[in-house]
Design an enzyme around this catalytic site. Structure first.
Site, PDB file in Angstrom:
ATOM      1  N   ARG A  16       0.849  -1.197   0.000  1.00  0.00           N
ATOM      2  CA  ARG A  16       0.000   0.000   0.000  1.00  0.00           C
ATOM      3  C   ARG A  16       0.890   1.254   0.000  1.00  0.00           C
ATOM      4  O   ARG A  16       2.113   1.156   0.034  1.00  0.00           O
ATOM      5  CB  ARG A  16      -0.904   0.005   1.237  1.00  0.00           C
ATOM      6  CG  ARG A  16      -0.123   0.231   2.512  1.00  0.00           C
ATOM      7  CD  ARG A  16      -0.986   0.305   3.749  1.00  0.00           C
ATOM      8  NE  ARG A  16      -0.186   0.752   4.873  1.00  0.00           N
ATOM      9  CZ  ARG A  16      -0.505   0.554   6.165  1.00  0.00           C
ATOM     10  NH1 ARG A  16      -1.603  -0.079   6.470  1.00  0.00           N
ATOM     11  NH2 ARG A  16       0.291   1.017   7.112  1.00  0.00           N
ATOM     12  N   ASP A  37       5.743  -7.699   1.965  1.00  0.00           N
ATOM     13  CA  ASP A  37       5.087  -6.950   3.038  1.00  0.00           C
ATOM     14  C   ASP A  37       4.668  -7.904   4.150  1.00  0.00           C
ATOM     15  O   ASP A  37       4.636  -9.121   3.953  1.00  0.00           O
ATOM     16  CB  ASP A  37       3.853  -6.216   2.466  1.00  0.00           C
ATOM     17  CG  ASP A  37       3.500  -4.947   3.233  1.00  0.00           C
ATOM     18  OD1 ASP A  37       3.134  -5.048   4.415  1.00  0.00           O
ATOM     19  OD2 ASP A  37       3.605  -3.850   2.645  1.00  0.00           O
ATOM     20  N   ASP A  63       8.813  -9.789   6.813  1.00  0.00           N
ATOM     21  CA  ASP A  63       9.049  -8.795   7.859  1.00  0.00           C
ATOM     22  C   ASP A  63      10.502  -8.380   7.682  1.00  0.00           C
ATOM     23  O   ASP A  63      11.413  -9.226   7.822  1.00  0.00           O
ATOM     24  CB  ASP A  63       8.806  -9.394   9.254  1.00  0.00           C
ATOM     25  CG  ASP A  63       8.907  -8.335  10.347  1.00  0.00           C
ATOM     26  OD1 ASP A  63       9.721  -7.400  10.217  1.00  0.00           O
ATOM     27  OD2 ASP A  63       8.162  -8.442  11.334  1.00  0.00           O
ATOM     28  N   VAL A  64      10.727  -7.123   7.379  1.00  0.00           N
ATOM     29  CA  VAL A  64      12.085  -6.682   7.017  1.00  0.00           C
ATOM     30  C   VAL A  64      13.089  -6.867   8.151  1.00  0.00           C
ATOM     31  O   VAL A  64      14.300  -6.798   7.929  1.00  0.00           O
ATOM     32  CB  VAL A  64      12.112  -5.206   6.532  1.00  0.00           C
ATOM     33  CG1 VAL A  64      11.315  -5.037   5.244  1.00  0.00           C
ATOM     34  CG2 VAL A  64      11.617  -4.250   7.624  1.00  0.00           C
ATOM     35  N   ASN A  90      11.478   0.272   1.074  1.00  0.00           N
ATOM     36  CA  ASN A  90      10.462   1.307   1.314  1.00  0.00           C
ATOM     37  C   ASN A  90       9.748   1.153   2.658  1.00  0.00           C
ATOM     38  O   ASN A  90       9.284   2.147   3.220  1.00  0.00           O
ATOM     39  CB  ASN A  90       9.447   1.264   0.156  1.00  0.00           C
ATOM     40  CG  ASN A  90       8.156   1.965   0.505  1.00  0.00           C
ATOM     41  OD1 ASN A  90       8.046   3.188   0.415  1.00  0.00           O
ATOM     42  ND2 ASN A  90       7.148   1.202   0.940  1.00  0.00           N
ATOM     43  N   TYR A 155      12.225   8.771  14.259  1.00  0.00           N
ATOM     44  CA  TYR A 155      12.054   8.705  12.813  1.00  0.00           C
ATOM     45  C   TYR A 155      13.184   9.430  12.076  1.00  0.00           C
ATOM     46  O   TYR A 155      13.821   8.871  11.163  1.00  0.00           O
ATOM     47  CB  TYR A 155      10.701   9.310  12.464  1.00  0.00           C
ATOM     48  CG  TYR A 155      10.290   9.203  11.025  1.00  0.00           C
ATOM     49  CD1 TYR A 155       9.789   8.013  10.513  1.00  0.00           C
ATOM     50  CD2 TYR A 155      10.373  10.300  10.167  1.00  0.00           C
ATOM     51  CE1 TYR A 155       9.385   7.917   9.189  1.00  0.00           C
ATOM     52  CE2 TYR A 155       9.978  10.211   8.851  1.00  0.00           C
ATOM     53  CZ  TYR A 155       9.485   9.021   8.360  1.00  0.00           C
ATOM     54  OH  TYR A 155       9.096   8.938   7.048  1.00  0.00           O
ATOM     55  N   LYS A 159      16.009   7.804   9.584  1.00  0.00           N
ATOM     56  CA  LYS A 159      16.057   8.151   8.160  1.00  0.00           C
ATOM     57  C   LYS A 159      17.389   8.809   7.783  1.00  0.00           C
ATOM     58  O   LYS A 159      17.867   8.657   6.648  1.00  0.00           O
ATOM     59  CB  LYS A 159      14.880   9.060   7.808  1.00  0.00           C
ATOM     60  CG  LYS A 159      13.513   8.382   7.933  1.00  0.00           C
ATOM     61  CD  LYS A 159      13.372   7.184   7.006  1.00  0.00           C
ATOM     62  CE  LYS A 159      11.937   6.662   6.952  1.00  0.00           C
ATOM     63  NZ  LYS A 159      11.796   5.508   6.043  1.00  0.00           N
TER      64      LYS A 159
HETATM   65  N1  LIG Z   1       3.778   9.174   3.312  1.00  0.00           N
HETATM   66  C1  LIG Z   1       4.613  10.151   3.586  1.00  0.00           C
HETATM   67  O1  LIG Z   1       4.218  11.311   3.662  1.00  0.00           O
HETATM   68  C2  LIG Z   1       6.080   9.862   3.770  1.00  0.00           C
HETATM   69  C3  LIG Z   1       6.960  10.933   3.932  1.00  0.00           C
HETATM   70  C4  LIG Z   1       8.319  10.681   4.085  1.00  0.00           C
HETATM   71  C5  LIG Z   1       8.781   9.374   4.073  1.00  0.00           C
HETATM   72  N2  LIG Z   1       7.900   8.343   3.930  1.00  0.00           N
HETATM   73  C6  LIG Z   1       8.438   6.986   3.941  1.00  0.00           C
HETATM   74  O2  LIG Z   1       7.939   6.269   2.842  1.00  0.00           O
HETATM   75  C7  LIG Z   1       7.828   4.894   3.186  1.00  0.00           C
HETATM   76  C8  LIG Z   1       6.418   4.414   2.893  1.00  0.00           C
HETATM   77  O3  LIG Z   1       5.525   5.203   3.658  1.00  0.00           O
HETATM   78  P1  LIG Z   1       3.942   5.147   3.446  1.00  0.00           P
HETATM   79  O4  LIG Z   1       3.456   6.494   3.723  1.00  0.00           O
HETATM   80  O5  LIG Z   1       3.609   4.492   2.168  1.00  0.00           O
HETATM   81  O6  LIG Z   1       3.536   4.195   4.675  1.00  0.00           O
HETATM   82  P2  LIG Z   1       2.346   3.154   4.826  1.00  0.00           P
HETATM   83  O7  LIG Z   1       2.173   2.938   6.288  1.00  0.00           O
HETATM   84  O8  LIG Z   1       1.172   3.525   4.000  1.00  0.00           O
HETATM   85  O9  LIG Z   1       2.978   1.839   4.190  1.00  0.00           O
HETATM   86  C9  LIG Z   1       4.091   1.220   4.784  1.00  0.00           C
HETATM   87  C10 LIG Z   1       4.113  -0.224   4.348  1.00  0.00           C
HETATM   88  O10 LIG Z   1       5.213  -0.853   5.014  1.00  0.00           O
HETATM   89  C11 LIG Z   1       4.771  -2.081   5.544  1.00  0.00           C
HETATM   90  N3  LIG Z   1       5.575  -2.458   6.690  1.00  0.00           N
HETATM   91  C12 LIG Z   1       5.602  -1.868   7.913  1.00  0.00           C
HETATM   92  N4  LIG Z   1       6.421  -2.543   8.726  1.00  0.00           N
HETATM   93  C13 LIG Z   1       6.941  -3.566   7.992  1.00  0.00           C
HETATM   94  C14 LIG Z   1       7.858  -4.613   8.262  1.00  0.00           C
HETATM   95  N5  LIG Z   1       8.394  -4.773   9.488  1.00  0.00           N
HETATM   96  N6  LIG Z   1       8.172  -5.477   7.273  1.00  0.00           N
HETATM   97  C15 LIG Z   1       7.614  -5.347   6.047  1.00  0.00           C
HETATM   98  N7  LIG Z   1       6.738  -4.394   5.726  1.00  0.00           N
HETATM   99  C16 LIG Z   1       6.405  -3.515   6.698  1.00  0.00           C
HETATM  100  C17 LIG Z   1       3.323  -1.831   5.925  1.00  0.00           C
HETATM  101  O11 LIG Z   1       2.593  -3.043   6.083  1.00  0.00           O
HETATM  102  C18 LIG Z   1       2.842  -0.988   4.755  1.00  0.00           C
HETATM  103  O12 LIG Z   1       2.372  -1.761   3.683  1.00  0.00           O
HETATM  104  C19 LIG Z   1       8.222   4.780   4.651  1.00  0.00           C
HETATM  105  O13 LIG Z   1       9.561   4.375   4.753  1.00  0.00           O
HETATM  106  C20 LIG Z   1       8.038   6.188   5.157  1.00  0.00           C
HETATM  107  O14 LIG Z   1       8.849   6.468   6.269  1.00  0.00           O
HETATM  108  C21 LIG Z   1       6.558   8.557   3.779  1.00  0.00           C
END
Ligand SMILES: NC(=O)c1ccc[n+]([C@@H]2O[C@H](COP(=O)([O-])OP(=O)(O)OC[C@H]3O[C@@H](n4cnc5c(N)ncnc54)[C@H](O)[C@@H]3O)[C@@H](O)[C@H]2O)c1
Length: 260
Positions: A16, A37, A63-64, A90, A155, A159
């Site tokens: 997602r 995922d 699970d990463v 990601n 966080y 990062k």
């Molecule tokens: N959305 C934003 O505004 C934003 C901004 C900056 C950075 N990010 C980064 O982008 C990436 C994706 O963010 P997003 O907004 O799509 O988040 P999200 O929560 O919508 O999706 C994250 C996905 O990672 C999976 N996940 C979580 N823990 C996991 C694990 N231990 N093993 C495998 N999968 C796992 C979740 O199940 C989910 O499908 C992240 O690294 C986040 O920090 C997002």
């Protein structure tokens, strides 16, 4: 649409959000995509969506934090598609705390997923990229490496460390003579679940950022997908050890931190 044809990409957190958008964008350009995922149902739905659109994808439970699971996913990916060309690290979580509220256990939990997960992924996938003769590693960091928000204690640290892990990896593999690149993407706010989580959505800086973005909006997942395709494709073969900010210019604007 064949910028990624004959390439195989693993996308963690691909079920997602931004990872889901990256998986769709890579598949739309012809990549075979492994959606990796912890969310089985959402991951399978993403695979079905890609397949229905004419793309090639499979789900892998990952699970990463789990090195054994990484080894299994690499083996499964090679068995299914013949190799690996792209790793998109990601998957990530946000757990807002100030330094006063923070605990070591929570900090370790965030680092396990946001930093050590990508570390395990790079180590697991690198031999396959070397065997292939080229490859692209894309680590999803955040614009929090530039924009200091007090509640991002865990966080922002995770990062920032990921951004440097990206560079040490990049320079090492380049000096070894491998045609493997490693870059980080630093998104600003994008409209995904991580941002809409109640704990995050009510943070004052989120609304403040929405009003401050020079381009006047938060990112769309497709914006992120486009950048992933560029960095994954052969269009970026001279780009490594670099940081790519995708935040509508937000991190280049000074703003006043919310107090409270
Ligand atoms: N959305 C934003 O505004 C934003 C901004 C900056 C950075 N990010 C980064 O982008 C990436 C994706 O963010 P997003 O907004 O799509 O988040 P999200 O929560 O919508 O999706 C994250 C996905 O990672 C999976 N996940 C979580 N823990 C996991 C694990 N231990 N093993 C495998 N999968 C796992 C979740 O199940 C989910 O499908 C992240 O690294 C986040 O920090 C997002």
């Amino acid at each position: 649409m064949d910028r990624m044809s004959a390439k195989v990409a693993i996308v963690t957190g691909g079920a997602r959000g931004l990872g889901g958008a990256a998986a769709s964008a890579l598949a739309a350009e012809g990549a075979s995509v492994v959606v990796a995922d912890i969310l089985t149902d959402a991951g399978q739905e993403k695979v079905d969506e890609i397949t229905a659109a004419g793309g090639t994808a499979r789900f892998a439970l990952l699970d990463v934090r789990d090195a054994d699971a990484w080894a299994r996913v690499v083996d499964e990916s090679i068995a299914a598609y013949g190799g690996i060309d792209v790793l998109v690290n990601n998957a990530g979580i946000a757990l807002p705390r100030t330094i006063e509220d923070a605990t070591l256990d929570e900090f370790k939990h965030v680092m396990d997923i946001n930093l050590y997960g990508p570390f395990l992924g790079i180590q697991a996938v690198l031999p396959a990229l070397i065997a292939r003769g080229s490859g692209s590693i894309i680590n999803v960091s955040s614009n929090s490496t530039e924009m200091i928000v007090p509640t991002t204690t865990y966080y922002a640290a995770s990062k920032a460390a990921l951004a440097n892990l990206t560079k040490t990896t990049a320079v090492h593999v380049a000096l070894k003579g491998y045609e493997i690149r490693s870059n980080s993407i630093h998104p600003g706010p994008h409209a995904t679940a991580i941002l809409e989580a109640p704990e995050v959505a009510r943070m004052p800086h989120i609304q403040q950022m929405r009003e401050t973005v020079p381009l006047g909006r938060f990112g769309r997942p497709e914006d992120f997908g486009s950048l992933v395709v560029f960095l994954a494709s052969d269009e970026s073969t001279y780009i490594t050890a670099s940081e790519f900010f995708i935040d509508g210019g937000l991190s280049r604007v000074s703003y006043t931190n919310a107090r409270g």
